[in-house]
Scaffold this active site. Structure first.
Site, mmCIF file in Angstrom:
data_model
loop_
_atom_site.group_PDB
_atom_site.id
_atom_site.type_symbol
_atom_site.label_atom_id
_atom_site.label_comp_id
_atom_site.label_asym_id
_atom_site.label_seq_id
_atom_site.Cartn_x
_atom_site.Cartn_y
_atom_site.Cartn_z
ATOM 1 C CG ASP A 230 -1.836 1.119 1.355
ATOM 2 O OD1 ASP A 230 -2.739 1.177 0.504
ATOM 3 O OD2 ASP A 230 -1.699 1.961 2.261
ATOM 4 C CD GLU A 272 -2.304 2.616 -3.392
ATOM 5 O OE1 GLU A 272 -3.428 3.075 -3.591
ATOM 6 O OE2 GLU A 272 -1.754 2.640 -2.274
HETATM 7 C C1 GLC Z 1 -4.287 3.294 -0.327
HETATM 8 C C2 GLC Z 1 -5.563 2.485 -0.216
HETATM 9 C C3 GLC Z 1 -6.641 3.357 0.352
HETATM 10 C C4 GLC Z 1 -6.203 3.877 1.701
HETATM 11 C C5 GLC Z 1 -4.848 4.574 1.598
HETATM 12 C C6 GLC Z 1 -4.259 4.862 2.941
HETATM 13 O O1 GLC Z 1 -4.386 4.326 -1.239
HETATM 14 O O2 GLC Z 1 -5.920 1.978 -1.468
HETATM 15 O O3 GLC Z 1 -7.835 2.656 0.479
HETATM 16 O O4 GLC Z 1 -7.151 4.781 2.198
HETATM 17 O O5 GLC Z 1 -3.919 3.772 0.923
HETATM 18 O O6 GLC Z 1 -3.775 3.675 3.513
#
Ligand code: GLC
Length: 577
Positions: A230, A272
């Protein structure tokens, strides 16, 4: 690492090899696990998938109960969104304990049982690792705020002089004024790029890095096949009072990969990293960093292109992204929608403005536009509930170079519920059977559900369920399942040489893969009206084989003429002449 040494029930799944702990062993030629390039991933949230014990919360046992459904869909890898103990102020992306299962969702024993079930079915498992921040409820933060002398204090980023500190925009700008919040106990401000309750970890601190590596090892020992990392981009952004940057961010990725591969030499890291396109290559670190990145450029362009019935966004996407190369290290995880807002920032400015208004729904406090960058809508909302368009979008997703990720609920065309706040709108529980209480998600009292089941959808709009589609020929579910099967039956998509095939109508997109003398051609009609296209296809007519789609076609004279219905699609393959 000796997986059984803990004696607490952790165990290692049977692996081919494993234990390669030297850098050379981890990164040697051929050391790249290929399975994820052929996988079809299904992303789900345990707490909203299926409640097995009637308490209103989806749970790990509920996922186990529904594995037959996922088998029917044909996916072979699950990505579980965070299921760790959490106060759930950000749907679990606010982790209070990295080494457990939230007791409303199950136990570590249940998790082990899921791993065993998946193993038996030959399915892989990826879990979410949130390494950029914790919840304020995490013990590290509790100790950090109570004692500035504690080693945990330096796990986070503090300032006593907030006016002089580095300021930048918060990632949730609608809800947070900035990146500093005051903590009464500590008497200082702490840094957070996301919500106030998600303090950023000081990832430059070697002790924090060591914690993160060992959390990854903990779950690998329990049998996971990899992680979704993440917020990988915010991890390496400037942080704290002095806008400190990691000296060698790639070094952190490399070390994470080395540690992970030392436990499981097939484990993958999927990041991500929603960074600028020309910075994406950085995250692969020449093959020593992340194995795949979420394709945010692709997501905005593909989903928008299909929505506006024009293929220019796809041309642009392939211009902007590093060239797809099956032998290279760059690899994408493609998706049409995810569990967050449909983030449009990667579109050119004019298209973003257009998408904001074109797809906007709600109003009066129910506006779908959020964070100044996207819509809190599901795929079915973007495409006005048109199952033909949703099916075609999935066919395209499954035929693009990269690993496709299907977002739970989109395979049956579930709608968003804009009456719910923030991104809860796109996170309502799975609708198994609309004729049952809570649509078959749970036997609990509706007031006790973790998130309300969306019973009505939008006024007058059909709200989907599994029962009316599974096993029903021509249903959206069956069409998505057919596309998943087609993809799993077409290794050329992940291993072949990709090229765009130019077509005349601006609503029809065609591309192909070449591999070992064979060609796979994929044609998609973005228009809601029928289109006939002629494209080059150097395959012997007698040898051409339909892989997917029901369009009429004729192969002759080095080309194929395809008559596509509105939103029609066709995959054809054969030996090249
Ligand atoms: C990422 C996740 C999202 C979350 C953020 C903070 O972007 O996809 O859902 O709110 O991280 O952890």
């Amino acid at each position: 690492m000796d997986a059984d040494a803990s004696g607490d029930g952790t165990r290692e799944r049977e692996r081919s090899g494993g234990g390669a702990s030297t850098a050379a062993g981890v990164f040697a030629d051929g050391g790249r696990p290929e399975w994820y390039r052929d996988a079809v991933v299904y992303s789900l949230d345990v707490k909203t998938f299926r409640d097995s014990d009637g308490d209103g919360w989806g749970d790990v046992r509920g996922v186990i109960d529904r594995l037959d459904y996922l088998d029917d869909l044909g996916v072979d890898c699950l990505w579980l969104r965070p299921f760790y103990p959490s106060p759930l102020r950000d749907n679990g992306y606010d982790v209070a304990d990295y080494r457990d299962v939230d007791d409303r969702l199950g136990s570590l024993d249940d998790f082990d049982a899921l791993v065993d079930e998946l193993d038996e079915r030959g399915m892989r498992l990826i879990t979410d690792l949130v390494l950029n921040h914790t919840s304020i409820d995490h013990e590290w933060f509790q100790r950090a705020r109570e004692d500035p002398e504690s080693e945990y204090h330096d796990y986070y980023l503090w300032t006593s002089h907030v006016e002089e500190a580095y300021h930048t925009e918060n990632i949730f700008p609608e809800f947070e004024d900035g990146v500093w919040s005051y903590d009464e106990t500590a008497g200082k401000h702490y840094f957070h790029q996301f919500y106030w309750h998600q303090p950023d970890l000081n990832v430059a601190n070697p002790a924090v890095q060591e914690e993160l590596f060992s959390i990854a090892e903990f779950w690998l020992d329990r049998g996971v096949d990899g992680f979704r990392i993440d917020a990988a981009h915010p991890m390496i952004l400037p942080k704290g009072h002095d806008a400190h940057r990691l000296e060698d961010p790639q070094g952190l990725f490399r070390e994470l990969k080395r540690r992970v591969r030392a436990v499981n030499d097939e484990a993958v890291l999927l990041a991500e990293a929603d960074d600028e396109p020309d910075r994406l290559d950085f995250y692969f670190a020449d093959g020593e960093g992340f194995d795949a990145l979420f394709n945010f450029v692709g997501n905005s362009h593909v989903t928008y292109g299909i929505g506006v019935e024009d293929v220019w966004p796809l041309y642009r996407m392939f211009e902007v992204l590093p060239e797809p190369d099956p032998d290279g290290h760059a690899w994408w995880a493609n998706f049409l929608r995810n569990h967050d807002e449909w983030n449009l920032l990667k579109l050119p400015h004019e298209a973003l403005e257009h998408a904001r208004e074109e797809f906007r729904q709600g109003g009066d406090g129910r506006d779908s536009w959020i964070f100044g960058r996207g819509h809190r809508l599901r795929l079915a909302d973007l495409y006005d509930g048109d199952h033909d368009r949703i099916a075609m979008a999935h066919s395209l997703l499954l035929s693009l170079p990269g690993t496709p990720i299907v977002n739970s609920g989109d395979e049956i065309g579930m709608h968003a519920d804009l009456d719910l706040p923030e991104r809860q709108a796109v996170r309502t529980p799975m609708r198994w059977d609309g004729s049952e209480p809570n649509a078959g998600f749970s036997e609990a009292d509706p007031g006790d559900l973790v998130i309300p089941v969306d019973g009505t959808g939008w006024p007058g709009v059909y709200q989907a369920d599994v029962a009316s589609q599974r096993g029903v020929e021509g249903s959206l579910f069956e069409r998505v399942a057919d596309a998943v099967r087609a993809r799993r039956d077409s290794p050329a998509v992940s291993r072949g040489e990709f090229s765009i095939v130019h077509t005349d109508p601006t609503e029809v997109w065609a591309h192909r893969f070449d591999r070992e003398g064979r060609a796979l051609l994929c044609v998609h009609n973005f228009s809601g009206e029928p289109r006939e296209v002629v494209v080059g296809f150097d395959v012997d007519p007698a040898d051409a084989e339909r892989v997917l789609g029901d369009a009429d076609y004729r192969v002759a004279d080095g080309g194929v003429t395809a008559s596509l219905d509105g939103c029609g699609y066709l995959w054809l393959r054969g030996e090249r002449r």
